[in-house]
Scaffold this motif. Structure first.
Motif, PDB file in Angstrom:
ATOM      1  N   LEU A 215       0.839  -1.185   0.000  1.00  0.00           N
ATOM      2  CA  LEU A 215       0.000   0.000   0.000  1.00  0.00           C
ATOM      3  C   LEU A 215       0.880   1.242   0.000  1.00  0.00           C
ATOM      4  O   LEU A 215       1.705   1.430   0.901  1.00  0.00           O
ATOM      5  CB  LEU A 215      -0.901  -0.004   1.234  1.00  0.00           C
ATOM      6  CG  LEU A 215      -1.935   1.101   1.318  1.00  0.00           C
ATOM      7  CD1 LEU A 215      -3.021   0.901   0.263  1.00  0.00           C
ATOM      8  CD2 LEU A 215      -2.543   1.143   2.701  1.00  0.00           C
ATOM      9  N   ALA A 216       0.716   2.073  -1.023  1.00  0.00           N
ATOM     10  CA  ALA A 216       1.399   3.370  -1.089  1.00  0.00           C
ATOM     11  C   ALA A 216       0.415   4.432  -0.612  1.00  0.00           C
ATOM     12  O   ALA A 216      -0.746   4.442  -1.017  1.00  0.00           O
ATOM     13  CB  ALA A 216       1.857   3.660  -2.514  1.00  0.00           C
ATOM     14  N   ILE A 217       0.887   5.321   0.245  1.00  0.00           N
ATOM     15  CA  ILE A 217       0.051   6.358   0.844  1.00  0.00           C
ATOM     16  C   ILE A 217       0.625   7.721   0.499  1.00  0.00           C
ATOM     17  O   ILE A 217       1.814   7.974   0.722  1.00  0.00           O
ATOM     18  CB  ILE A 217       0.006   6.208   2.378  1.00  0.00           C
ATOM     19  CG1 ILE A 217      -0.437   4.798   2.758  1.00  0.00           C
ATOM     20  CG2 ILE A 217      -0.876   7.279   3.014  1.00  0.00           C
ATOM     21  CD1 ILE A 217      -0.071   4.402   4.170  1.00  0.00           C
ATOM     22  N   VAL A 218      -0.240   8.580  -0.048  1.00  0.00           N
ATOM     23  CA  VAL A 218       0.128   9.978  -0.291  1.00  0.00           C
ATOM     24  C   VAL A 218      -0.903  10.818   0.448  1.00  0.00           C
ATOM     25  O   VAL A 218      -2.102  10.723   0.173  1.00  0.00           O
ATOM     26  CB  VAL A 218       0.137  10.326  -1.791  1.00  0.00           C
ATOM     27  CG1 VAL A 218       0.473  11.795  -2.000  1.00  0.00           C
ATOM     28  CG2 VAL A 218       1.106   9.436  -2.551  1.00  0.00           C
ATOM     29  N   ALA A 219      -0.437  11.610   1.410  1.00  0.00           N
ATOM     30  CA  ALA A 219      -1.318  12.446   2.230  1.00  0.00           C
ATOM     31  C   ALA A 219      -0.508  13.639   2.736  1.00  0.00           C
ATOM     32  O   ALA A 219       0.720  13.653   2.596  1.00  0.00           O
ATOM     33  CB  ALA A 219      -1.886  11.632   3.391  1.00  0.00           C
ATOM     34  N   PRO A 220      -1.178  14.635   3.318  1.00  0.00           N
ATOM     35  CA  PRO A 220      -0.465  15.821   3.782  1.00  0.00           C
ATOM     36  C   PRO A 220       0.766  15.546   4.676  1.00  0.00           C
ATOM     37  O   PRO A 220       1.777  16.239   4.522  1.00  0.00           O
ATOM     38  CB  PRO A 220      -1.548  16.619   4.512  1.00  0.00           C
ATOM     39  CG  PRO A 220      -2.797  16.270   3.768  1.00  0.00           C
ATOM     40  CD  PRO A 220      -2.639  14.812   3.430  1.00  0.00           C
ATOM     41  N   PRO A 221       0.759  14.540   5.570  1.00  0.00           N
ATOM     42  CA  PRO A 221       1.977  14.296   6.347  1.00  0.00           C
ATOM     43  C   PRO A 221       3.171  13.816   5.512  1.00  0.00           C
ATOM     44  O   PRO A 221       4.301  13.876   5.948  1.00  0.00           O
ATOM     45  CB  PRO A 221       1.563  13.226   7.364  1.00  0.00           C
ATOM     46  CG  PRO A 221       0.093  13.393   7.505  1.00  0.00           C
ATOM     47  CD  PRO A 221      -0.379  13.785   6.122  1.00  0.00           C
ATOM     48  N   GLY A 222       2.910  13.278   4.303  1.00  0.00           N
ATOM     49  CA  GLY A 222       3.992  12.815   3.430  1.00  0.00           C
ATOM     50  C   GLY A 222       3.670  11.502   2.753  1.00  0.00           C
ATOM     51  O   GLY A 222       2.639  10.885   3.003  1.00  0.00           O
ATOM     52  N   GLU A 223       4.577  11.089   1.888  1.00  0.00           N
ATOM     53  CA  GLU A 223       4.439   9.814   1.179  1.00  0.00           C
ATOM     54  C   GLU A 223       5.097   8.713   1.993  1.00  0.00           C
ATOM     55  O   GLU A 223       6.183   8.899   2.539  1.00  0.00           O
ATOM     56  CB  GLU A 223       5.090   9.901  -0.203  1.00  0.00           C
ATOM     57  CG  GLU A 223       4.398  10.852  -1.132  1.00  0.00           C
ATOM     58  CD  GLU A 223       5.000  10.865  -2.535  1.00  0.00           C
ATOM     59  OE1 GLU A 223       5.590   9.843  -2.948  1.00  0.00           O
ATOM     60  OE2 GLU A 223       4.881  11.898  -3.198  1.00  0.00           O
ATOM     61  N   ASP A 224       4.444   7.556   2.049  1.00  0.00           N
ATOM     62  CA  ASP A 224       4.976   6.430   2.800  1.00  0.00           C
ATOM     63  C   ASP A 224       4.333   5.156   2.243  1.00  0.00           C
ATOM     64  O   ASP A 224       3.464   5.221   1.367  1.00  0.00           O
ATOM     65  CB  ASP A 224       4.659   6.595   4.289  1.00  0.00           C
ATOM     66  CG  ASP A 224       5.663   5.889   5.209  1.00  0.00           C
ATOM     67  OD1 ASP A 224       6.448   5.047   4.715  1.00  0.00           O
ATOM     68  OD2 ASP A 224       5.645   6.169   6.414  1.00  0.00           O
ATOM     69  N   SER A 225       4.751   4.022   2.743  1.00  0.00           N
ATOM     70  CA  SER A 225       4.190   2.752   2.268  1.00  0.00           C
ATOM     71  C   SER A 225       4.228   1.727   3.386  1.00  0.00           C
ATOM     72  O   SER A 225       4.945   1.879   4.374  1.00  0.00           O
ATOM     73  CB  SER A 225       4.985   2.243   1.059  1.00  0.00           C
ATOM     74  OG  SER A 225       6.313   1.970   1.433  1.00  0.00           O
ATOM     75  N   VAL A 226       3.443   0.673   3.186  1.00  0.00           N
ATOM     76  CA  VAL A 226       3.399  -0.428   4.138  1.00  0.00           C
ATOM     77  C   VAL A 226       3.018  -1.691   3.376  1.00  0.00           C
ATOM     78  O   VAL A 226       2.297  -1.630   2.385  1.00  0.00           O
ATOM     79  CB  VAL A 226       2.387  -0.121   5.289  1.00  0.00           C
ATOM     80  CG1 VAL A 226       0.983   0.044   4.763  1.00  0.00           C
ATOM     81  CG2 VAL A 226       2.462  -1.163   6.386  1.00  0.00           C
ATOM     82  N   SER A 227       3.526  -2.827   3.834  1.00  0.00           N
ATOM     83  CA  SER A 227       3.207  -4.115   3.215  1.00  0.00           C
ATOM     84  C   SER A 227       2.588  -5.047   4.239  1.00  0.00           C
ATOM     85  O   SER A 227       2.965  -5.037   5.403  1.00  0.00           O
ATOM     86  CB  SER A 227       4.478  -4.760   2.653  1.00  0.00           C
ATOM     87  OG  SER A 227       5.008  -3.978   1.615  1.00  0.00           O
ATOM     88  N   PHE A 228       1.626  -5.829   3.762  1.00  0.00           N
ATOM     89  CA  PHE A 228       0.917  -6.792   4.605  1.00  0.00           C
ATOM     90  C   PHE A 228       1.033  -8.170   3.987  1.00  0.00           C
ATOM     91  O   PHE A 228       0.862  -8.325   2.780  1.00  0.00           O
ATOM     92  CB  PHE A 228      -0.563  -6.419   4.732  1.00  0.00           C
ATOM     93  CG  PHE A 228      -0.799  -5.131   5.463  1.00  0.00           C
ATOM     94  CD1 PHE A 228      -0.914  -5.128   6.847  1.00  0.00           C
ATOM     95  CD2 PHE A 228      -0.902  -3.949   4.767  1.00  0.00           C
ATOM     96  CE1 PHE A 228      -1.140  -3.928   7.525  1.00  0.00           C
ATOM     97  CE2 PHE A 228      -1.121  -2.750   5.440  1.00  0.00           C
ATOM     98  CZ  PHE A 228      -1.241  -2.738   6.819  1.00  0.00           C
ATOM     99  N   ASN A 229       1.294  -9.176   4.809  1.00  0.00           N
ATOM    100  CA  ASN A 229       1.328 -10.569   4.371  1.00  0.00           C
ATOM    101  C   ASN A 229      -0.028 -11.203   4.644  1.00  0.00           C
ATOM    102  O   ASN A 229      -0.632 -10.968   5.696  1.00  0.00           O
ATOM    103  CB  ASN A 229       2.398 -11.344   5.133  1.00  0.00           C
ATOM    104  CG  ASN A 229       3.780 -10.834   4.855  1.00  0.00           C
ATOM    105  OD1 ASN A 229       4.206 -10.762   3.712  1.00  0.00           O
ATOM    106  ND2 ASN A 229       4.492 -10.465   5.901  1.00  0.00           N
ATOM    107  N   LEU A 230      -0.508 -11.984   3.699  1.00  0.00           N
ATOM    108  CA  LEU A 230      -1.747 -12.727   3.857  1.00  0.00           C
ATOM    109  C   LEU A 230      -1.475 -14.189   3.542  1.00  0.00           C
ATOM    110  O   LEU A 230      -0.703 -14.498   2.632  1.00  0.00           O
ATOM    111  CB  LEU A 230      -2.826 -12.221   2.902  1.00  0.00           C
ATOM    112  CG  LEU A 230      -3.251 -10.773   3.016  1.00  0.00           C
ATOM    113  CD1 LEU A 230      -4.203 -10.429   1.876  1.00  0.00           C
ATOM    114  CD2 LEU A 230      -3.913 -10.517   4.340  1.00  0.00           C
ATOM    115  N   GLN A 231      -2.135 -15.068   4.263  1.00  0.00           N
ATOM    116  CA  GLN A 231      -2.048 -16.501   3.977  1.00  0.00           C
ATOM    117  C   GLN A 231      -3.458 -16.982   3.648  1.00  0.00           C
ATOM    118  O   GLN A 231      -4.346 -16.945   4.494  1.00  0.00           O
ATOM    119  CB  GLN A 231      -1.466 -17.265   5.165  1.00  0.00           C
ATOM    120  CG  GLN A 231      -1.273 -18.728   4.912  1.00  0.00           C
ATOM    121  CD  GLN A 231      -0.200 -19.006   3.877  1.00  0.00           C
ATOM    122  OE1 GLN A 231       0.850 -18.397   3.847  1.00  0.00           O
ATOM    123  NE2 GLN A 231      -0.495 -19.930   2.976  1.00  0.00           N
TER     124      GLN A 231
END
Length: 147
Positions: free
Chosen positions: A130-146
């Motif tokens: 997941l890529a996030i663009v919002a006023p605090p800044g750009e960032d990302s996070v990844s989630f594992n699913l089984q």
């Protein structure tokens, strides 16, 4: 000549030892390998956000289209408005991505956003990025699913 032979034997033994240690994880039984982090709430990579993902319907079935709700909070725990989210993913072990192109379709308020068009075409280990663009800044996070 005898010293040179001893050095060659010692060097060969050292190389074999290094290769054995490097290959041990590759051949370790699944019970000894580290379990993937299956948490559905995580801090983003740079720590700008606390992100939660949840399918709108459980269980997450293979071969069906899904909608997910993503909740984005800032580092202080306040909802993040006006975010733009891009979801990609795939099966790292198989080397392929999602069979669909999920899209953010709605801002639901209080830092919650709907992502539609998520489909998993087989069971196994999946990763959602997941890529996030919002006023605090750009960032990302990844989630594992089984599945």
């Amino acid at each position: 000549m005898k010293n040179a032979t001893n050095w060659i034997v010692m060097l060969a033994a050292l190389v074999i030892l290094v290769l054995a240690f490097a290959a041990r994880d590759m051949f370790a039984p699944a019970s000894l390998q580290a379990e993937p982090d299956l948490a559905r709430e995580k801090a983003s990579l740079a720590g700008l956000y606390r992100v939660t993902i949840a399918p709108e319907a459980e269980p997450v079935a293979v071969g069906m289209m899904h909608s997910w709700v993503v909740t984005v909070m800032d580092e202080g725990g306040k909802p993040v408005p006006d975010a733009s989210l891009t979801l990609t993913g795939g099966m790292p072990a198989h080397g392929h991505g999602l069979p669909t192109s999920p899209q953010m379709t709605a801002a639901l308020g209080e830092g919650r956003y709907r992502i539609e068009g998520v489909k998993f075409n087989m069971g196994g280990a999946w990763m959602l990025d997941l890529a996030i663009v919002a006023p605090p800044g750009e960032d990302s996070v990844s989630f594992n699913l089984q599945l």
